[in-house]
Design a protein around this motif. Structure first.
Motif, mmCIF file in Angstrom:
data_model
loop_
_atom_site.group_PDB
_atom_site.id
_atom_site.type_symbol
_atom_site.label_atom_id
_atom_site.label_comp_id
_atom_site.label_asym_id
_atom_site.label_seq_id
_atom_site.Cartn_x
_atom_site.Cartn_y
_atom_site.Cartn_z
ATOM 1 N N GLN A 44 0.814 -1.202 0.000
ATOM 2 C CA GLN A 44 0.000 0.000 0.000
ATOM 3 C C GLN A 44 0.854 1.262 0.000
ATOM 4 N N THR A 45 0.296 2.308 -0.613
ATOM 5 C CA THR A 45 0.953 3.614 -0.589
ATOM 6 C C THR A 45 0.760 4.228 0.800
ATOM 7 N N LEU A 46 1.503 5.293 1.081
ATOM 8 C CA LEU A 46 1.385 5.950 2.378
ATOM 9 C C LEU A 46 -0.027 6.470 2.635
ATOM 10 N N PRO A 47 -0.685 7.175 1.664
ATOM 11 C CA PRO A 47 -2.062 7.618 1.917
ATOM 12 C C PRO A 47 -3.010 6.460 2.205
ATOM 13 N N GLU A 48 -2.839 5.338 1.478
ATOM 14 C CA GLU A 48 -3.693 4.175 1.709
ATOM 15 C C GLU A 48 -3.475 3.619 3.114
ATOM 16 N N LYS A 49 -2.225 3.553 3.544
ATOM 17 C CA LYS A 49 -1.928 3.064 4.898
ATOM 18 C C LYS A 49 -2.564 3.953 5.954
ATOM 19 N N LEU A 50 -2.475 5.267 5.746
ATOM 20 C CA LEU A 50 -3.034 6.194 6.732
ATOM 21 C C LEU A 50 -4.547 6.063 6.807
ATOM 22 N N ILE A 51 -5.197 6.061 5.641
ATOM 23 C CA ILE A 51 -6.662 5.997 5.609
ATOM 24 C C ILE A 51 -7.165 4.686 6.201
ATOM 25 N N LYS A 52 -6.573 3.579 5.751
ATOM 26 C CA LYS A 52 -7.056 2.268 6.197
ATOM 27 C C LYS A 52 -6.589 1.932 7.611
ATOM 28 N N ASN B 13 -13.251 10.670 -3.887
ATOM 29 C CA ASN B 13 -12.878 12.061 -4.171
ATOM 30 C C ASN B 13 -11.573 12.464 -3.490
ATOM 31 N N ILE B 14 -11.045 11.601 -2.629
ATOM 32 C CA ILE B 14 -9.731 11.832 -2.020
ATOM 33 C C ILE B 14 -8.641 11.086 -2.790
ATOM 34 N N VAL B 15 -8.888 9.810 -3.078
ATOM 35 C CA VAL B 15 -7.842 8.988 -3.707
ATOM 36 C C VAL B 15 -7.839 9.087 -5.235
ATOM 37 N N GLN B 16 -8.952 9.548 -5.824
ATOM 38 C CA GLN B 16 -9.031 9.736 -7.279
ATOM 39 C C GLN B 16 -9.573 11.143 -7.549
ATOM 40 N N SER B 17 -8.892 12.124 -6.990
ATOM 41 C CA SER B 17 -9.414 13.496 -6.984
ATOM 42 C C SER B 17 -9.656 14.053 -8.384
ATOM 43 N N GLU B 18 -8.729 13.840 -9.304
ATOM 44 C CA GLU B 18 -8.858 14.421 -10.646
ATOM 45 C C GLU B 18 -10.105 13.922 -11.365
ATOM 46 N N MET B 19 -10.305 12.610 -11.360
ATOM 47 C CA MET B 19 -11.489 12.052 -12.017
ATOM 48 C C MET B 19 -12.759 12.464 -11.279
#
Length: 457
Positions: free
Chosen positions: A110-118, A375-381
């Protein structure tokens, strides 16, 4: 991905995926016009429902290997399930998506943002209501203490991405932690004889950040003639866990909720959040392989009902309801429409309000781009999808955009803020609007009765 990760993911796909469900897809393409990511990526098949199913099947069959492209395709899916109602074969795409994410995320670094969120939120906050109260209590202090205004005035918020800066502005006014505690757990009908006894699923975010909407929901149920029980041992529904590949945690949440609601004898279990409700009604599928819980899960699912459905059933829309003259439009919650198949009820309620001119938004059922933490992990789309949604909303000339899910509500508020329309438009949860419409008439009636009594005296 390294070789070991690829081997583990491929094996997980072979063990996890429902192959019969994959084979149900006939590649007809009826799903394509309903898929937001297929449309927004220039009709790229990799980001369509049938394209994702082809990737899943290819992994199970060993025709393709796990890759970043496969993961990106699965990640970019909103999980809105708009493909399900239009599928001639009845493919349960939402279930396949959850299985695929489970297979990937249990074995992919997992990426750092994924680790933090989960790690922080999914495992240590959402499952525990006291901790949810603590975190949202800090947010309440941030809003009330002046820290929020200071952060905005000094430019501290400019350190964050634009979408997060805008989202910070549109967060609801969060109650104090003390207000979240010691609330009533058993309430009787108001003004009417009891028609139904119901249990209220209060949720995690809804019962903290959106506590006022929960309170409005309970009051509406009382006005509609319901006795209400709010089980104290209930937990987060587990939807965010399930949609993010954390299926074991989702199952634990489901078991906690089933047990909590088994202790009360009620006609229905009421939800006021489309995302929560859609996950609750599929607890039987989530626990189908658990001999101890499968039957109990089915009993639970058979009682789940959205707030708008029970209000129609109890003829609440036939009571006097009134608002100031305004144009109103409605943004469907994907999971309320596609998961719970609740479509007409919110519209019937809105059209029953005196003073409301209801205008249907084009593509009201297309996802707004919120989709849990999308909207956090796929903000652009997410913002690309939101821009389209706001264009359709503005074409209705509506003053009020109504939603039935907290994520949709924040996303539409964000859209209004991004468009600079905060002085002309607002987004509200349907429950809050209905309560205002009911009490507008009810309060006037009470004042009239009190005045008449005074004059006679």
């Amino acid at each position: 991905m390294n070789i070991q990760e690829k081997q583990q993911i491929q094996q997980a796909f072979q063990e996890t995926m429902d192959y019969d469900e994959l084979m149900n897809c006939t590649r007809c393409g009826f799903c394509l016009p309903s898929c937001p990511t297929y449309i927004e990526t220039g009709r790229n098949e990799v980001h369509s429902p049938r394209g994702r199913i082809a990737l899943m099947k290819g992994l199970v069959d060993g025709v393709i290997e796990p890759s970043q492209e496969v993961k990106d395709s699965i990640d970019m899916c909103l999980g809105c399930r708009a493909c399900e109602p239009v599928c001639p074969s009845g493919v349960k795409f939402g279930r396949l998506l959850e299985q695929a994410r489970d297979a990937i995320y249990q074995h992919k670094k997992q990426t750092l943002p994924e680790k933090l969120i989960k790690g922080i939120f999914f495992k240590n906050i959402f499952p525990y209501q006291n901790r949810m109260m603590g975190v949202t209590g800090l947010l309440s202090f941030y809003q009330r203490s002046g820290a929020q205004k200071l952060a905005q005035a000094t430019g501290v918020m400019n350190l964050f991405p634009e979408s997060m800066r805008s989202m910070e502005k549109v967060l609801p006014s969060v109650p104090k932690k003390s207000q979240m505690k010691d609330r009533p757990r058993h309430l009787q009908p108001l003004k009417l004889e009891k028609k139904k006894k119901v249990a209220f699923f209060s949720g995690c975010l809804m019962d903290t950040m959106f506590m006022h909407t929960n309170d409005a929901t309970v009051k509406l149920l009382q006005y509609a003639g319901c006795e209400i029980v709010v089980p104290s041992l209930q937990a987060c529904c587990g939807a965010l866990h399930g949609h993010s590949g954390e299926m074991e945690q989702a199952r634990e949440m489901a078991k906690r909720n089933i047990q909590a609601f088994e202790e009360v004898e009620v006609d229905y279990i009421i939800s006021n959040a489309g995302g929560c409700g859609a996950f609750l009604v599929e607890y039987d599928h989530l626990l189908k392989n658990d001999s101890e819980w499968s039957t109990r899960a089915k009993r639970f699912c058979n009682k789940v009902k959205d707030i708008t459905s029970i209000l129609i059933e109890l003829d609440f829309h036939k009571q006097p309801l009134s608002l100031d003259n305004q144009i109103v439009t409605y943004q469907d919650s994907c999971h309320l429409k596609n998961g719970q198949r609740t479509f007409m009820e919110p519209r019937q309620l809105l059209e029953s309000i005196d003073g409301v001119h209801y205008v249907e938004m084009k593509d009201a059922g297309r996802c707004c781009g919120s989709a849990g933490i999308y909207n956090i992990v796929q903000s652009e789309m997410s913002m690309q999808i939101l821009d389209y949604k706001m264009e359709q909303a503005q074409n209705t000339k509506a003053k009020t955009i109504v939603t039935a899910n907290p994520g949709c509500l924040l996303q539409m508020k964000l859209g209004i803020e991004r468009e600079g329309r905060s002085n002309e438009m607002e987004a509200v949860h349907i429950v809050d609007l209905l309560l205002q419409a009911y009490e507008n008439v009810n309060v006037r009636s009470n004042l009239h009765d009190e005045a008449a009594t005074y004059i006679r005296a």
